[in-house]
Design a protein around this motif. Structure first.
Motif, PDB file in Angstrom:
ATOM      1  N   LEU A 291       0.828  -1.203   0.000  1.00  0.00           N
ATOM      2  CA  LEU A 291       0.000   0.000   0.000  1.00  0.00           C
ATOM      3  C   LEU A 291       0.862   1.252   0.000  1.00  0.00           C
ATOM      4  O   LEU A 291       1.995   1.236   0.491  1.00  0.00           O
ATOM      5  CB  LEU A 291      -0.881   0.020   1.246  1.00  0.00           C
ATOM      6  N   LYS A 292       0.293   2.335  -0.516  1.00  0.00           N
ATOM      7  CA  LYS A 292       0.908   3.653  -0.373  1.00  0.00           C
ATOM      8  C   LYS A 292       0.385   4.223   0.939  1.00  0.00           C
ATOM      9  O   LYS A 292      -0.820   4.416   1.102  1.00  0.00           O
ATOM     10  CB  LYS A 292       0.525   4.551  -1.545  1.00  0.00           C
TER      11      LYS A 292
ATOM     12  N   PRO B 261       7.774   1.724  16.568  1.00  0.00           N
ATOM     13  CA  PRO B 261       7.661   0.329  16.089  1.00  0.00           C
ATOM     14  C   PRO B 261       6.647   0.153  14.963  1.00  0.00           C
ATOM     15  O   PRO B 261       6.856  -0.669  14.067  1.00  0.00           O
ATOM     16  CB  PRO B 261       7.241  -0.449  17.335  1.00  0.00           C
ATOM     17  N   THR B 262       5.577   0.917  14.992  1.00  0.00           N
ATOM     18  CA  THR B 262       4.570   0.792  13.933  1.00  0.00           C
ATOM     19  C   THR B 262       5.141   1.263  12.600  1.00  0.00           C
ATOM     20  O   THR B 262       4.957   0.597  11.575  1.00  0.00           O
ATOM     21  CB  THR B 262       3.296   1.577  14.293  1.00  0.00           C
ATOM     22  N   LEU B 263       5.842   2.376  12.600  1.00  0.00           N
ATOM     23  CA  LEU B 263       6.469   2.849  11.365  1.00  0.00           C
ATOM     24  C   LEU B 263       7.472   1.816  10.856  1.00  0.00           C
ATOM     25  O   LEU B 263       7.494   1.502   9.656  1.00  0.00           O
ATOM     26  CB  LEU B 263       7.150   4.200  11.582  1.00  0.00           C
ATOM     27  N   ALA B 264       8.266   1.256  11.742  1.00  0.00           N
ATOM     28  CA  ALA B 264       9.252   0.253  11.341  1.00  0.00           C
ATOM     29  C   ALA B 264       8.571  -0.970  10.726  1.00  0.00           C
ATOM     30  O   ALA B 264       9.046  -1.517   9.715  1.00  0.00           O
ATOM     31  CB  ALA B 264      10.108  -0.154  12.540  1.00  0.00           C
ATOM     32  N   GLU B 265       7.454  -1.404  11.293  1.00  0.00           N
ATOM     33  CA  GLU B 265       6.728  -2.560  10.764  1.00  0.00           C
ATOM     34  C   GLU B 265       6.133  -2.273   9.381  1.00  0.00           C
ATOM     35  O   GLU B 265       6.125  -3.142   8.513  1.00  0.00           O
ATOM     36  CB  GLU B 265       5.623  -2.991  11.727  1.00  0.00           C
ATOM     37  N   ILE B 266       5.629  -1.070   9.195  1.00  0.00           N
ATOM     38  CA  ILE B 266       5.046  -0.709   7.897  1.00  0.00           C
ATOM     39  C   ILE B 266       6.128  -0.730   6.818  1.00  0.00           C
ATOM     40  O   ILE B 266       5.948  -1.294   5.742  1.00  0.00           O
ATOM     41  CB  ILE B 266       4.344   0.660   7.975  1.00  0.00           C
ATOM     42  N   VAL B 267       7.266  -0.131   7.126  1.00  0.00           N
ATOM     43  CA  VAL B 267       8.379  -0.127   6.173  1.00  0.00           C
ATOM     44  C   VAL B 267       8.864  -1.558   5.949  1.00  0.00           C
ATOM     45  O   VAL B 267       9.062  -1.987   4.807  1.00  0.00           O
ATOM     46  CB  VAL B 267       9.525   0.780   6.672  1.00  0.00           C
TER      47      VAL B 267
ATOM     48  N   GLY C 114       7.266  -4.223   6.189  1.00  0.00           N
ATOM     49  CA  GLY C 114       6.249  -5.004   5.498  1.00  0.00           C
ATOM     50  C   GLY C 114       6.211  -4.765   3.996  1.00  0.00           C
ATOM     51  O   GLY C 114       5.381  -5.332   3.292  1.00  0.00           O
ATOM     52  N   GLY C 115       7.094  -3.897   3.513  1.00  0.00           N
ATOM     53  CA  GLY C 115       7.175  -3.663   2.077  1.00  0.00           C
ATOM     54  C   GLY C 115       6.234  -2.618   1.533  1.00  0.00           C
ATOM     55  O   GLY C 115       6.107  -2.452   0.327  1.00  0.00           O
ATOM     56  N   HIS C 116       5.563  -1.898   2.428  1.00  0.00           N
ATOM     57  CA  HIS C 116       4.665  -0.844   1.960  1.00  0.00           C
ATOM     58  C   HIS C 116       5.461   0.392   1.581  1.00  0.00           C
ATOM     59  O   HIS C 116       6.553   0.626   2.084  1.00  0.00           O
ATOM     60  CB  HIS C 116       3.636  -0.519   3.038  1.00  0.00           C
ATOM     61  N   GLU C 117       4.902   1.190   0.690  1.00  0.00           N
ATOM     62  CA  GLU C 117       5.542   2.425   0.255  1.00  0.00           C
ATOM     63  C   GLU C 117       5.073   3.569   1.157  1.00  0.00           C
ATOM     64  O   GLU C 117       3.920   3.997   1.076  1.00  0.00           O
ATOM     65  CB  GLU C 117       5.185   2.732  -1.202  1.00  0.00           C
ATOM     66  N   VAL C 118       5.941   4.051   2.008  1.00  0.00           N
ATOM     67  CA  VAL C 118       5.602   5.186   2.868  1.00  0.00           C
ATOM     68  C   VAL C 118       5.907   6.446   2.063  1.00  0.00           C
ATOM     69  O   VAL C 118       7.060   6.788   1.828  1.00  0.00           O
ATOM     70  CB  VAL C 118       6.378   5.147   4.204  1.00  0.00           C
ATOM     71  N   VAL C 119       4.830   7.108   1.624  1.00  0.00           N
ATOM     72  CA  VAL C 119       4.980   8.258   0.731  1.00  0.00           C
ATOM     73  C   VAL C 119       5.250   9.546   1.494  1.00  0.00           C
ATOM     74  O   VAL C 119       5.739  10.516   0.911  1.00  0.00           O
ATOM     75  CB  VAL C 119       3.760   8.413  -0.196  1.00  0.00           C
ATOM     76  N   ALA C 120       4.935   9.569   2.793  1.00  0.00           N
ATOM     77  CA  ALA C 120       5.216  10.744   3.621  1.00  0.00           C
ATOM     78  C   ALA C 120       5.074  10.357   5.088  1.00  0.00           C
ATOM     79  O   ALA C 120       4.264   9.505   5.437  1.00  0.00           O
ATOM     80  CB  ALA C 120       4.261  11.898   3.299  1.00  0.00           C
ATOM     81  N   VAL C 121       5.868  11.021   5.905  1.00  0.00           N
ATOM     82  CA  VAL C 121       5.778  10.869   7.354  1.00  0.00           C
ATOM     83  C   VAL C 121       5.488  12.247   7.934  1.00  0.00           C
ATOM     84  O   VAL C 121       6.250  13.189   7.698  1.00  0.00           O
ATOM     85  CB  VAL C 121       7.073  10.299   7.957  1.00  0.00           C
ATOM     86  N   TYR C 122       4.382  12.351   8.648  1.00  0.00           N
ATOM     87  CA  TYR C 122       4.006  13.580   9.320  1.00  0.00           C
ATOM     88  C   TYR C 122       4.328  13.416  10.801  1.00  0.00           C
ATOM     89  O   TYR C 122       3.985  12.408  11.414  1.00  0.00           O
ATOM     90  CB  TYR C 122       2.515  13.857   9.173  1.00  0.00           C
TER      91      TYR C 122
END
Length: 138
Positions: free
Chosen positions: A3-4, A16-22, A24-32
């Protein structure tokens, strides 16, 4: 299917949640995250724990003072995210932001809402003997 994702968080609790999302292979398009704040003896500006991790991953970081402007809304929409994941961000999201991601926004909270909502909800839930945690769609 990857997912984007727009990730929105600030303290250690959100890392930890941000680390898991990354991971997991998801595309982190922005971090606020919240803007760097003065800390320590010299009161030097220190980035949030989420910003520090995002920068290690090479992710784009945004630290808007508000999300209630047309400019902030347009910037958020331009990410064309599938979903936003919110973990202890520190700002209330206006309806225009909540409605922007195709799959909506997910709020991960340290306690079940609304009983232990607000700042310090996780600590109050623990002090109240709660052992159950949850995820809320916004």
């Amino acid at each position: 299917m990857p997912l984007k994702v727009v990730f929105m968080g600030t303290p250690d609790f959100a890392v930890p949640t941000l680390a898991e999302i990354v991971g997991g292979g998801h595309e982190v398009v922005a971090v606020y995250t919240r803007a760097p704040a003065p800390a320590g003896r010299g009161m030097a500006l220190r980035p949030s724990p989420v910003q520090a991790l995002a920068e290690k991953f090479g992710l784009p970081v945004l630290t808007p003072a508000t999300l209630r402007t047309e400019e902030a809304t347009e910037t958020f929409r331009a990410h064309e995210a599938d979903v936003a994941v919110v973990v202890a961000y520190g700002m209330i999201l206006p309806p225009a932001i909540l409605g922007a991601p195709a799959l909506g926004c997910l709020n991960l909270h340290a306690s079940l809402l609304p009983r232990w909502g607000g700042g310090g909800g996780g600590q109050r839930a623990g002090a109240g003997g709660e052992e159950e945690r949850g995820v809320e769609g916004m």
